[in-house]
Structure formats: structure tokens, C-alpha cells
Design a protein around this motif. Structure first.
Motif, PDB file in Angstrom:
ATOM      1  N   PHE A   1       0.697  -1.112  -0.038  1.00  0.00           N
ATOM      2  CA  PHE A   1       0.035  -0.219  -0.041  1.00  0.00           C
ATOM      3  C   PHE A   1       1.032   1.438   0.510  1.00  0.00           C
ATOM      4  O   PHE A   1       0.768   2.370  -0.541  1.00  0.00           O
ATOM      5  N   GLN A   2       2.097   1.253   0.994  1.00  0.00           N
ATOM      6  CA  GLN A   2       2.682   2.353   0.597  1.00  0.00           C
ATOM      7  C   GLN A   2       3.608   2.577  -0.399  1.00  0.00           C
ATOM      8  O   GLN A   2       3.468   3.880  -0.963  1.00  0.00           O
ATOM      9  N   ALA A   3       3.840   1.649  -1.245  1.00  0.00           N
ATOM     10  CA  ALA A   3       4.407   1.737  -2.840  1.00  0.00           C
ATOM     11  C   ALA A   3       3.729   2.339  -3.308  1.00  0.00           C
ATOM     12  O   ALA A   3       4.237   2.639  -3.961  1.00  0.00           O
ATOM     13  N   PHE A   4       2.657   1.621  -3.446  1.00  0.00           N
ATOM     14  CA  PHE A   4       1.635   1.952  -4.172  1.00  0.00           C
ATOM     15  C   PHE A   4       1.371   3.658  -4.038  1.00  0.00           C
ATOM     16  O   PHE A   4       1.551   4.105  -5.428  1.00  0.00           O
ATOM     17  N   PHE A   5       1.295   4.405  -3.029  1.00  0.00           N
ATOM     18  CA  PHE A   5       1.051   5.989  -2.941  1.00  0.00           C
ATOM     19  C   PHE A   5       2.462   6.782  -3.278  1.00  0.00           C
ATOM     20  O   PHE A   5       1.901   8.132  -3.400  1.00  0.00           O
ATOM     21  N   SER A   6       3.079   5.690  -2.899  1.00  0.00           N
ATOM     22  CA  SER A   6       4.617   7.246  -2.736  1.00  0.00           C
ATOM     23  C   SER A   6       5.720   6.618  -3.569  1.00  0.00           C
ATOM     24  O   SER A   6       6.797   7.045  -3.623  1.00  0.00           O
ATOM     25  N   THR A   7       5.370   5.790  -5.080  1.00  0.00           N
ATOM     26  CA  THR A   7       6.132   5.831  -6.428  1.00  0.00           C
ATOM     27  C   THR A   7       6.571   7.149  -7.242  1.00  0.00           C
ATOM     28  O   THR A   7       7.211   7.482  -7.146  1.00  0.00           O
TER      29      THR A   7
ATOM     30  N   TRP B   1      -1.458  13.850  -6.893  1.00  0.00           N
ATOM     31  CA  TRP B   1      -1.236  14.562  -7.595  1.00  0.00           C
ATOM     32  C   TRP B   1       0.416  14.980  -7.521  1.00  0.00           C
ATOM     33  O   TRP B   1       0.982  15.663  -8.307  1.00  0.00           O
ATOM     34  N   SER B   2       0.089  15.986  -6.242  1.00  0.00           N
ATOM     35  CA  SER B   2       1.323  17.080  -5.780  1.00  0.00           C
ATOM     36  C   SER B   2       1.590  16.050  -4.392  1.00  0.00           C
ATOM     37  O   SER B   2       0.920  15.802  -3.891  1.00  0.00           O
ATOM     38  N   GLU B   3       3.221  16.857  -4.178  1.00  0.00           N
ATOM     39  CA  GLU B   3       3.283  17.156  -2.295  1.00  0.00           C
ATOM     40  C   GLU B   3       2.243  17.312  -1.812  1.00  0.00           C
ATOM     41  O   GLU B   3       1.988  17.092  -0.364  1.00  0.00           O
TER      42      GLU B   3
ATOM     43  N   TYR C   1      -0.649  15.038  -1.814  1.00  0.00           N
ATOM     44  CA  TYR C   1       0.049  13.434  -0.843  1.00  0.00           C
ATOM     45  C   TYR C   1      -0.126  13.128   0.576  1.00  0.00           C
ATOM     46  O   TYR C   1      -0.554  12.769   1.577  1.00  0.00           O
ATOM     47  N   ALA C   2       0.431  15.232   1.102  1.00  0.00           N
ATOM     48  CA  ALA C   2      -0.301  15.330   2.248  1.00  0.00           C
ATOM     49  C   ALA C   2      -2.037  15.315   2.763  1.00  0.00           C
ATOM     50  O   ALA C   2      -2.233  15.078   3.901  1.00  0.00           O
ATOM     51  N   ARG C   3      -2.418  16.033   2.175  1.00  0.00           N
ATOM     52  CA  ARG C   3      -4.194  15.399   2.064  1.00  0.00           C
ATOM     53  C   ARG C   3      -4.795  14.439   2.171  1.00  0.00           C
ATOM     54  O   ARG C   3      -5.197  13.350   2.939  1.00  0.00           O
ATOM     55  N   LEU C   4      -3.769  13.335   0.819  1.00  0.00           N
ATOM     56  CA  LEU C   4      -4.416  11.754   0.990  1.00  0.00           C
ATOM     57  C   LEU C   4      -4.180  11.110   2.804  1.00  0.00           C
ATOM     58  O   LEU C   4      -4.829  10.416   3.484  1.00  0.00           O
ATOM     59  N   GLN C   5      -2.248  11.537   3.135  1.00  0.00           N
ATOM     60  CA  GLN C   5      -2.090  10.433   4.436  1.00  0.00           C
ATOM     61  C   GLN C   5      -3.099  11.506   5.278  1.00  0.00           C
ATOM     62  O   GLN C   5      -3.193  10.853   5.624  1.00  0.00           O
ATOM     63  N   GLN C   6      -3.927  12.322   5.475  1.00  0.00           N
ATOM     64  CA  GLN C   6      -4.117  13.431   6.940  1.00  0.00           C
ATOM     65  C   GLN C   6      -5.828  12.755   6.632  1.00  0.00           C
ATOM     66  O   GLN C   6      -6.499  12.317   6.937  1.00  0.00           O
ATOM     67  N   ASN C   7      -6.372  11.844   5.196  1.00  0.00           N
ATOM     68  CA  ASN C   7      -6.997  11.420   5.145  1.00  0.00           C
ATOM     69  C   ASN C   7      -7.973   9.790   5.113  1.00  0.00           C
ATOM     70  O   ASN C   7      -8.375   9.563   6.162  1.00  0.00           O
ATOM     71  N   LEU C   8      -6.540   9.026   5.317  1.00  0.00           N
ATOM     72  CA  LEU C   8      -6.339   7.979   5.564  1.00  0.00           C
ATOM     73  C   LEU C   8      -5.803   8.478   7.332  1.00  0.00           C
ATOM     74  O   LEU C   8      -6.506   7.110   7.652  1.00  0.00           O
TER      75      LEU C   8
END
Length: 108
Positions: free
Chosen positions: A5-11, A32-34, A37-44
Motif C-alpha cells: 500500500f505504501q509503495a502504491f502511493f509513494s512511487t 497529484w502533488s506533495e 499526498y499530505a491531504r491523502l495522508q490526513q484522510n487515511l
């Protein structure tokens, strides 16, 4: 956190990817951008906190379906890919892991 999962979103950075799977159409979420990515992390993190509050298995969403509130998730304990309605336990296992699931998908 599940390493696949981590590789899927961080590559890569990308827009969302439309795909087909034998079980239906889906949209693979991407950052789409840094900032995205930060927003995705907060949502997760919010999703995991909700799962903990509901005393449910920890899952991590990575795709949405055409059906409202039905997401594709990775079970963070087993790595299995499952279907899950928002706020509910996963109800259908689609694949034993994310890599296998993605290999079964076809971009649209």
C-alpha cells in the motif's frame, strides 16, 4: 502500514486512474502533488481513527467504485484487498494482496 500500500502511493505522482476488474469498474486514487499526498495522508489517518472508534479492522482505502460509499481497501493486518462500505467492516475479499489485485486490473 502495509508495504504494498505504501509503495502504491509513494512511487509516482499521478491523477486518478480509471480501471476495470473482473468484479467491476473502479478508480484508483493517486496523489497529484506533495500537497495532495499530505491531504491523502490526513484522510487515511482520519479513516483509521474512525475504524478504531468503531472497533473495526484497520483498513486503508485506495480506490472507489461506481457504487456510492463502496470503496476498495487493503486490510492493514492481512494485506488482502476487500470491498468495504464507508463505516462498515470489509465484506468481500477480492484478492490476497494489492499487487495481485492490480495485476488483474485493466486501465480504461
Amino acid at each position: 502500514m502495509d508495504q504494498q500500500f505504501q509503495a502504491f502511493f509513494s512511487t509516482y505522482f499521478s491523477s486518478n486512474i480509471l480501471a476495470k476488474h473482473k468484479d467491476g469498474d473502479l478508480e484508483l486514487l493517486q496523489a497529484w502533488s506533495e500537497e495532495d499526498y499530505a491531504r491523502l495522508q490526513q484522510n487515511l489517518i482520519g479513516h483509521l481513527m474512525m475504524k478504531q472508534r468503531l472497533k473495526q479492522l484497520p483498513t486503508l482505502f485506495f480506490a472507489v467504485t461506481d457504487e456510492e460509499d463502496l470503496n476498495l481497501v487493503v486490510n492493514n493486518l492481512t494485506g488482502e484487498v476487500c470491498l468495504e462500505y464507508v463505516g462498515k467492516e470489509p465484506h468481500t475479499v477480492l484478492s490476497r494482496n494489492l499487487a495481485t489485485f492490480l495485476a488483474e486490473c485493466e486501465p480504461v
